[in-house]
Write an enzyme that holds these catalytic residues in place. Structure first.
Site: not given
Ligand code: OAD
Length: 443
Positions: A181, A184, A262, A264, A281
């Site tokens: 997952p 956000r 990421n 992962d 990160h």
């Molecule tokens: P978010 O969950 O904030 O954002 C993920 C984005 O990807 C969202 O805009 C979704 O709409 C989009 N999304 C989801 N599935 C998708 C798909 N299959 N194709 C295209 N887009 C998709 O995640 P990050 O921006 O990575 O910190 O979050 C940044 C950081 O916040 C992470 O690194 C984490 C967290 O705090 C740590 O792990 C330390």
């Protein structure tokens, strides 16, 4: 933007974020979100005042003696409601407050989900300056994507060999197709589901908070187990199609670097050379003690976590964790060492699967030159102030609103790289080193 016009006191940098202090940590919250919270609080206060007013005039009038007997009856009727009326009025007011309170809670929850968290103590959080396309010469603007910022134009540049230093920035949306997952997304994002599984977390981000981890390591350790975040590779998940774009660009010798948020471990499982990746990160390939900093045997840490224990340092008995960067920790040195040159040299920026809510990572998109095209592939829209998508003079930003896999496939097809890409992704048979190891031990 309208808001900014209405508040002339705000300068350019203040437009974007407001610093809010939760305990000793400064977190930046976008102004609209802060305004939303403030507005909700104001609404509640106003509603509260209004409800008080609805009760108070009656009480006040009631206290006033009237000299005219005829009017008195009338006034008393208005001023002295019956007990039932008073109860009804109070209930109305309480209901109104209750509704407003719920609205505030909802808005606040949304705001928390949209927090701009600051990962990386030492990096500071440089403020973004909103870009004005008109400050770039019109002819120069035209040359970026022929005045037509589309995926087709970007693919033409890639095909023709125009781009030689592509930088890729990724986030959790890259791995959702693999079953991991993101953080956000409103329904399935970790920060929503964690609220249910760990009601004791004050805010879902606490799971990645260093001081919280020292006191309550169990939630992170459980997450670590579930997503296999500790150790080399990932035994439970495989890279998605979109992960292979970096490898394809590397094979074509045009990948400057991939920056991922990421944790992962899937990027390297594709076979991407480690020197072409910056794990902004951190990641689970190494582990250390959070007290004394001593490096740990990562597989041992993983074993303890998988056996539902809390990993302890052999030297000082402090708690250990994989070297994933938590809120309150410094970003990996590699990030600071490479980003300046990489973003300066970048001639095409590709951003995929990230909400760009976390600084300093999100600010990297502003570190490429003003004549550099930026392609974003994401399911949902991204903070407007970071790009020119909605600007009538947008000349360089392309938003492909799709899954990372579909967007990458479309780009690759447009470039005429379909078969070489298919070969790469097909070879994705049990790429994880740990999956391989598991297979070997089974034999
Ligand atoms: P978010 O969950 O904030 O954002 C993920 C984005 O990807 C969202 O805009 C979704 O709409 C989009 N999304 C989801 N599935 C998708 C798909 N299959 N194709 C295209 N887009 C998709 O995640 P990050 O921006 O990575 O910190 O979050 C940044 C950081 O916040 C992470 O690194 C984490 C967290 O705090 C740590 O792990 C330390």
């Amino acid at each position: 933007m309208e808001k900014d016009k209405a508040s002339p006191k705000r300068n350019d940098t203040e437009k974007l974020t407001k610093q809010v202090s939760f305990s000793d940590e400064i977190i930046e919250i976008p102004i609209p979100v802060v305004d939303q919270i403030e507005q909700s609080s104001a609404d509640i206060t106003n509603e509260w005042k209004a409800s008080k007013k609805r009760i108070e005039p009656a009480a006040a009038k009631n206290a006033e003696p009237s000299s005219k007997p005829g009017e008195k009856v009338q006034e008393e009727k208005e001023a002295t409601p019956s007990t039932e009326e008073k109860v009804a009025q109070s209930l109305d007011s309480l209901n109104a407050i209750d509704i407003m309170w719920k609205k505030f809670q909802n808005d606040f929850d949304k705001a928390i989900g949209g927090l701009v968290g600051s990962i990386g103590k030492s990096m500071g959080s440089p403020q973004l300056v909103i870009e004005d396309p008109e400050s770039v010469n019109e002819q120069d603007r035209l040359e970026v994507l022929n005045g037509n910022p589309t995926l087709e134009q970007i693919s033409m540049g890639l095909k023709s060999g125009r781009y030689k230093n592509v930088v890729v920035m990724t986030g959790a949306g890259m791995s959702t197709a693999a079953g991991i997952p993101d953080f956000r997304s409103p329904d399935k994002g970790l920060y929503t589901t964690l609220k249910k599984s760990y009601p004791e977390l004050n805010r879902p981000e606490d799971i990645f908070d260093l001081s919280y981890y020292k006191e309550t390591p169990e939630p992170f350790c459980k997450l670590c187990r579930e997503l296999d975040l500790c150790g080399v590779g990932n035994a439970n998940y495989k890279p998605t199609k979109a992960h292979y774009l970096s490898l394809l660009l590397a094979k074509k010798k045009i990948l400057r670097r991939t920056y991922t948020q990421n944790i992962d471990g899937l990027d390297l499982v594709t076979g991407l050379p480690q020197e072409l990746l910056v794990e902004a990160h951190g990641g689970g390939r190494s582990a250390s003690c959070v007290e004394c900093g001593e490096a740990q045997d990562v597989e041992q840490v993983r074993k303890v976590i998988n056996e539902k224990g809390i990993p302890r340092c052999a030297k000082c008995s402090g708690i250990c964790k994989p070297d994933i960067t938590f809120f309150g920790e410094e970003l990996p040195k590699r990030f600071a060492e490479l980003k300046e040159d990489d973003f300066c040299e970048c001639d095409l920026l590709i951003v995929m699967g990230t909400s760009l809510q976390v600084v300093p990572f999100c600010h990297l998109v502003a570190d490429v030159g003003r004549l550099i095209p930026r392609l974003v592939i994401n399911l949902s829209e991204i903070r407007d102030e970071l790009f020119l998508f909605k600007h009538e003079k947008n000349y360089r930003d392309v938003f492909e609103k799709s899954t990372c896999d579909a967007g990458v496939q479309r780009l690759v097809d447009l470039c005429g790289w379909k078969s070489s890409f298919a070969k790469l992704t097909k070879s994705n048979v049990e790429k994880s080193p740990r999956l391989k190891r598991k297979k070997k031990t089974k034999k």
